[in-house]
Design a protein around this motif. Structure first.
Motif, mmCIF file in Angstrom:
data_model
loop_
_atom_site.group_PDB
_atom_site.id
_atom_site.type_symbol
_atom_site.label_atom_id
_atom_site.label_comp_id
_atom_site.label_asym_id
_atom_site.label_seq_id
_atom_site.Cartn_x
_atom_site.Cartn_y
_atom_site.Cartn_z
ATOM 1 N N ASP A 183 0.832 -1.210 0.000
ATOM 2 C CA ASP A 183 0.000 0.000 0.000
ATOM 3 C C ASP A 183 0.865 1.258 0.000
ATOM 4 O O ASP A 183 0.582 2.236 -0.708
ATOM 5 C CB ASP A 183 -0.924 0.020 1.222
ATOM 6 N N TYR A 184 1.923 1.241 0.800
ATOM 7 C CA TYR A 184 2.800 2.412 0.895
ATOM 8 C C TYR A 184 3.521 2.672 -0.414
ATOM 9 O O TYR A 184 3.585 3.824 -0.891
ATOM 10 C CB TYR A 184 3.803 2.205 2.032
ATOM 11 N N ALA A 185 4.067 1.637 -1.024
ATOM 12 C CA ALA A 185 4.796 1.814 -2.284
ATOM 13 C C ALA A 185 3.873 2.350 -3.378
ATOM 14 O O ALA A 185 4.276 3.200 -4.185
ATOM 15 C CB ALA A 185 5.422 0.493 -2.716
ATOM 16 N N ALA A 186 2.636 1.875 -3.410
ATOM 17 C CA ALA A 186 1.680 2.368 -4.404
ATOM 18 C C ALA A 186 1.399 3.852 -4.200
ATOM 19 O O ALA A 186 1.264 4.613 -5.172
ATOM 20 C CB ALA A 186 0.392 1.563 -4.325
ATOM 21 N N LEU A 187 1.318 4.283 -2.947
ATOM 22 C CA LEU A 187 1.104 5.707 -2.664
ATOM 23 C C LEU A 187 2.290 6.530 -3.141
ATOM 24 O O LEU A 187 2.115 7.617 -3.731
ATOM 25 C CB LEU A 187 0.889 5.900 -1.164
ATOM 26 N N MET A 188 3.505 6.058 -2.920
ATOM 27 C CA MET A 188 4.687 6.797 -3.356
ATOM 28 C C MET A 188 4.709 6.960 -4.879
ATOM 29 O O MET A 188 5.123 7.995 -5.403
ATOM 30 C CB MET A 188 5.964 6.099 -2.888
ATOM 31 N N GLU A 189 4.256 5.935 -5.600
ATOM 32 C CA GLU A 189 4.224 6.020 -7.062
ATOM 33 C C GLU A 189 3.264 7.099 -7.536
ATOM 34 O O GLU A 189 3.454 7.682 -8.616
ATOM 35 C CB GLU A 189 3.839 4.668 -7.657
ATOM 36 N N LYS A 190 2.219 7.387 -6.762
ATOM 37 C CA LYS A 190 1.276 8.441 -7.126
ATOM 38 C C LYS A 190 1.848 9.834 -6.877
ATOM 39 O O LYS A 190 1.506 10.787 -7.570
ATOM 40 C CB LYS A 190 -0.024 8.278 -6.337
ATOM 41 N N LEU A 191 2.701 9.944 -5.869
ATOM 42 C CA LEU A 191 3.217 11.256 -5.474
ATOM 43 C C LEU A 191 4.424 11.702 -6.296
ATOM 44 O O LEU A 191 4.611 12.904 -6.528
ATOM 45 C CB LEU A 191 3.603 11.236 -3.991
#
Length: 542
Positions: A183-191
């Motif tokens: 979940d965290y890595a996916a959020l970083m890819e959005k930012l």
């Protein structure tokens, strides 16, 4: 079956700015962890069948407490627990999981940057539904409950297999063991512009990341090496260990000495970084240049628009009071508000929830934004990488161009650790008694312009926090700040902060120690640290 276990209050269970922290031997006492967790459950606001997130930094005693917390959650009416695989969840990742999955809150088992092991430190922090640390009203209620508690509840159940993803049943409650990184890595890819960073890596951008055998190892391996393409071995000390390999997982120049030596050497990579025990702090070093956390906050804020997640601009910048004023000058240039809060990330939560600030930071190596409600070490590292990739400039060039535009705040923090509590309080009391008489007086070549005990009125809810640190501000932008830290487990830690501002036409390339020498002398003259504590030098300088 739910069992009620009789207990009695245990002294000293007052949560600090980052939860309850004690030695492992204290938490291992009968009923100690159970009393505190039950007190959390007794006061936490939640709907019937609510979800709870549980995870930690992998330190010694984590798995034992996680298993008991799961049994207790099932007995206290929770409908679902999300636990990190292996008991692992970094603090920022836990904040994101709480927010993404609509949990009512979470238990984060960590003592942050404090050492781990059977004879070292342990901690429990409760985060609320917004993903941030429990506000003072909640922590006060938890403490009050610890003083009257007479029972704790748990179901009779076997330990959950924390190492295998999937869902099991504990009593009437579902326990879902989740990938702690996904979940965290996916959020970083959005930012961030991962494509742009990958191109820079393919073009020769190199880095070294020290996970300090702490929680960010799995996150860094996945994001930096697997997703961004940095070479295997970029992540050092990437396996979380219960004792952090016998080291102190604090990303400063003392405990990350090997990384610093690498970055100051002739074959240094372009960028160096480290994170701490629970993943919420960061260390930033360029080839041949250390960037203070205060400067890193200001430089990231000035360049955040280069990242997709912040291309629309910032709503405001917030910093803790001891953090240098460098970020304030960026806020002024951007035409956005700057907020000065007490130390403790929970004070940023109201500003972030109200949409009044986007980026926040503390001098203690914590930086973050409104993507979660915690400081976030890897987030800061990725924003730096985004800036390096977008500009093609070195860390040194970015820093010098920043100072040429905004001026430079020379800055250092001197930590006196494990000081006798009475002696530490005597230092604070002695300076506090002199504050009213200090304005206008000269200390060496410095003239005091303002002296105060910092108090903060929250612009969102109007709450007032007093006695947040002593400030002696001199004319022309220099200042001293003195406060006691609440993050240790034994004795007291005195933190002395030194700051000197040099305008754009001043000396922007001086040696920090030299530039702050008059402030060091002024601090001893005003606070008498050596005389009252016997400490002639700080234990750690950052």
């Amino acid at each position: 079956m739910i069992r009620s276990h009789a207990t009695t209050p245990i002294e000293g269970q007052k949560p600090g700015t980052s939860g309850l922290r004690k030695k492992v031997r204290v938490f291992a006492q009968p009923n100690y962890a159970e009393n505190f967790i039950q007190s959390v459950f007794d006061v936490a606001e939640r709907a019937p069948g609510a979800a709870l997130v549980i995870g930690g930094d992998g330190r010694y005693h984590n798995r034992t407490v996680i298993q008991q917390a799961i049994r207790m959650a099932a007995a206290n009416g929770y409908g679902r627990v999300l636990a990190g695989q292996g008991g692992i969840l970094s603090t920022p990742a836990a904040s994101h999981v709480i927010r993404k999955h609509g949990a009512s809150g979470g238990l984060i088992l960590s003592a942050s940057h404090n050492p781990g092991g059977p004879d070292e430190d342990f901690g429990i922090k409760y985060n609320v539904a917004n993903g941030g640390p429990a506000p003072e009203g909640v922590t006060d209620a938890i403490y009050a409950r610890t003083q009257t508690i007479d029972r704790w509840l748990a179901v009779e159940a076997s330990d959950v297999d924390l190492d295998t993803p999937g869902t099991t049943q504990v009593g009437d409650m579902a326990v879902e063991v989740i990938d702690p990184v996904a979940d965290y890595a996916a959020l970083m890819e959005k930012l961030f512009d991962f494509d742009g960073i990958r191109r820079a890596v393919a073009g020769g951008l190199t880095m070294a990341f020290d996970a300090m055998h702490a929680v960010t190892g799995p996150y860094a391996h996945e994001i930096l090496e697997n997703r961004l393409g940095f070479a295997p071995g970029t992540v050092r000390n990437g396996t979380p260990l219960e004792d952090f390999g016998g080291h102190h997982p604090d990303p400063n120049l003392v405990h990350a000495k090997a990384l610093h030596e690498t970055m100051m050497g002739p074959d240094a990579p372009d960028f160096g970084a480290a994170s701490d025990g629970d993943g919420d702090r960061n260390l930033i070093i360029g080839k041949g240049i250390f960037v203070t956390p205060s400067d890193s906050l200001a430089m990231l804020a000035a360049n955040a628009h280069l990242a997709p997640g912040y291309a629309g601009g910032l709503k405001g910048i917030a910093r803790s009071m001891p953090t240098s004023a460098a970020a304030d000058r960026v806020a002024e240039a951007l035409g956005i508000p700057a907020f000065e809060t007490p130390t403790g990330w929970k004070f940023f939560g109201n500003l972030l929830d109200a949409g009044m600030a986007t980026i926040c930071g503390e001098e203690s190596a914590g930086t973050g934004s409104d993507h979660v409600r915690e400081k976030d070490g890897l987030w800061a590292v990725l924003l730096w990488l985004n800036v390096l990739a977008a500009t093609g400039k070195s860390v040194r060039t970015i820093a010098h161009e920043h100072w040429q535009r905004f001026g430079r705040n020379y800055y250092a923090r001197h930590d006196y650790e494990g000081v006798d509590a009475e002696a530490a309080q005597a230092v604070m009391d002695g300076l506090s008694e002199r504050l009213a008489a200090l304005p206008g007086t000269r200390v060496g070549d410095l003239t005091v312009g303002r002296a105060e005990n910092f108090a903060y009125t929250d612009p969102v809810d109007g709450s007032i926090s007093r006695n947040q640190g002593l400030i002696v501000a001199f004319e022309r932008g220099s200042r001293l700040v003195l406060r006691l830290s609440g993050t240790g487990t034994e004795g007291a830690t005195i933190r002395l902060y030194l700051e000197r501002f040099e305008p754009t036409d001043g000396n922007l390339a001086g040696d920090t120690t030299t530039m702050l020498s008059d402030l060091v002398s002024a601090a001893e003259e005003l606070a008498h640290i050596a005389a009252l504590t016997g400490r002639t030098a700080p234990d750690v300088v950052t």
